[in-house]
Each structure stands twice: as C-alpha cells, then as structure tokens.
Design a protein around this motif. Sequence first.
Motif, short mmCIF file in Angstrom:
data_model
loop_
_atom_site.label_atom_id
_atom_site.label_comp_id
_atom_site.label_asym_id
_atom_site.label_seq_id
_atom_site.Cartn_x
_atom_site.Cartn_y
_atom_site.Cartn_z
N ILE A 1 -6.22 -11.90 -2.05
CA ILE A 1 -5.54 -11.52 -3.28
C ILE A 1 -5.54 -10.00 -3.31
O ILE A 1 -6.60 -9.36 -3.22
N TYR A 2 -4.35 -9.44 -3.44
CA TYR A 2 -4.19 -8.00 -3.55
C TYR A 2 -3.71 -7.69 -4.96
O TYR A 2 -2.86 -8.40 -5.50
N VAL A 3 -4.27 -6.63 -5.55
CA VAL A 3 -3.87 -6.24 -6.89
C VAL A 3 -3.36 -4.80 -6.89
O VAL A 3 -3.74 -4.00 -6.04
N THR A 4 -2.49 -4.53 -7.83
CA THR A 4 -2.03 -3.17 -8.09
C THR A 4 -2.58 -2.77 -9.45
O THR A 4 -2.50 -3.52 -10.41
N GLU A 5 -3.14 -1.57 -9.46
CA GLU A 5 -3.78 -1.06 -10.66
C GLU A 5 -3.08 0.21 -11.11
O GLU A 5 -2.66 1.02 -10.29
N ARG A 6 -2.96 0.37 -12.41
CA ARG A 6 -2.46 1.62 -12.96
C ARG A 6 -3.29 1.92 -14.21
O ARG A 6 -3.41 1.08 -15.09
N ASN A 7 -3.87 3.10 -14.24
CA ASN A 7 -4.71 3.52 -15.38
C ASN A 7 -5.81 2.50 -15.69
O ASN A 7 -6.09 2.21 -16.85
N GLY A 8 -6.40 1.95 -14.64
CA GLY A 8 -7.51 1.02 -14.80
C GLY A 8 -7.13 -0.40 -15.18
O GLY A 8 -8.01 -1.23 -15.40
N SER A 9 -5.84 -0.70 -15.25
CA SER A 9 -5.39 -2.05 -15.62
C SER A 9 -4.62 -2.69 -14.47
O SER A 9 -3.85 -2.01 -13.78
N ILE A 10 -4.81 -3.99 -14.29
CA ILE A 10 -4.05 -4.74 -13.29
C ILE A 10 -2.63 -4.88 -13.80
O ILE A 10 -2.40 -5.34 -14.92
N ILE A 11 -1.65 -4.49 -12.97
CA ILE A 11 -0.25 -4.61 -13.37
C ILE A 11 0.53 -5.54 -12.44
O ILE A 11 1.69 -5.84 -12.70
N GLY A 12 -0.11 -5.99 -11.36
CA GLY A 12 0.54 -6.91 -10.44
C GLY A 12 -0.46 -7.47 -9.45
O GLY A 12 -1.51 -6.87 -9.22
N TRP A 13 -0.12 -8.62 -8.89
CA TRP A 13 -0.97 -9.20 -7.85
C TRP A 13 -0.14 -10.03 -6.89
O TRP A 13 0.96 -10.47 -7.21
N LEU A 14 -0.70 -10.22 -5.70
CA LEU A 14 -0.10 -11.07 -4.67
C LEU A 14 -1.21 -11.92 -4.07
O LEU A 14 -2.27 -11.40 -3.74
N HIS A 15 -0.96 -13.22 -3.97
CA HIS A 15 -1.89 -14.15 -3.31
C HIS A 15 -1.28 -14.54 -1.98
O HIS A 15 -0.14 -15.02 -1.94
N LEU A 16 -2.00 -14.32 -0.91
CA LEU A 16 -1.57 -14.68 0.43
C LEU A 16 -2.59 -15.63 1.01
O LEU A 16 -3.80 -15.40 0.92
N PHE A 17 -2.12 -16.73 1.61
CA PHE A 17 -3.05 -17.65 2.25
C PHE A 17 -2.55 -18.02 3.64
O PHE A 17 -1.36 -17.93 3.92
N TYR A 18 -3.50 -18.42 4.48
CA TYR A 18 -3.16 -18.85 5.83
C TYR A 18 -3.03 -20.36 5.82
O TYR A 18 -3.94 -21.08 5.41
N ALA A 19 -1.86 -20.85 6.25
CA ALA A 19 -1.58 -22.29 6.28
C ALA A 19 -1.68 -22.79 7.71
O ALA A 19 -0.91 -22.38 8.57
N LYS A 20 -2.63 -23.66 7.96
CA LYS A 20 -2.77 -24.28 9.28
C LYS A 20 -1.91 -25.52 9.32
O LYS A 20 -1.79 -26.25 8.33
#
Length: 138
Positions: free
Chosen positions: A45-64
């Motif tokens: 899970i990657y997040v983008t932060e601006r001024n100490g607040s989460i403003i976006g996220w991306l969930h990436l998973f590996y599918a076998k």
Amino acid sequence: MIRAASESDADGIREVSKHLGYAELSPEQSFLNLVAILSSPNDHIYVTERNGSIIGWLHLFYAKRLASEGFHEIGGLVVSPKYRGQGIGRALVEYALDNNDGEIRVRCNAQRVESHKFYEAIGFRCSKAQHVFQIRAQ
C-alpha cells in the motif's frame, strides 16, 4: 510525498476511501484490513501525503496463477476529490511501476469511463473484457 503505508495511516486511508463509492467500513474493520494487508508479503500500500494528511492511496498485490505467470494488480486507487487532476493518481501508479517488477494489471468497472481514460493515458492497454460473478458461501 509517496511512501509505504503504516498502521498509523489507518484513519487517513479510511477517510480517503469514502470516495471510492463502496460501503464504508467501520474504523475497526478498516484498521484490521490494513494490518492484514501490511503483514502480507504479496501486498503493498502506497500513500500520498500532503501537510501531514493522507490524500491518496494505491493498493498493489501479487496474484499467483496455477496455469499462467503471476502478475501484480492494482486492487484500489483513490485520490481525495479536492486533489484530483493534479497528477497524484498518476504519480502513485508510476511509483508502483518503478518499485515492482513484471506485469501490472488493473480492473475497472465498465461504467468508469474516466478511469479507463486515466489508465490508458499512463500506457495501460485494455487486454480483455469480462463479467464478474459472485455468490456468498454458507
């Protein structure tokens, strides 16, 4: 700033997630989901932060897959409406591309035409259309 998510991001991720259009999870369930995903070696899970607040996220998973090569898949991507159109979603996807090897896929609801345009602008190409069937097991 883009970085890997941590447990302390649970409330910020939950707040941004309200804009996905799905049923809202309780704070407890949201936290438990985050902890489970963070402990998985196949998920990021990657997040983008601006001024100490989460403003976006991306969930990436590996599918076998049993009969084909595995791949990474974007399981979710959301940016707060206030920050959309500023390249944040693209930056999250590019961060995932830069930090993972192999094929990356994403599934989009057929009605989300803007999402299709977004991913195509980054370089993704539609490889197939499919139906999703579901049933609840007893």
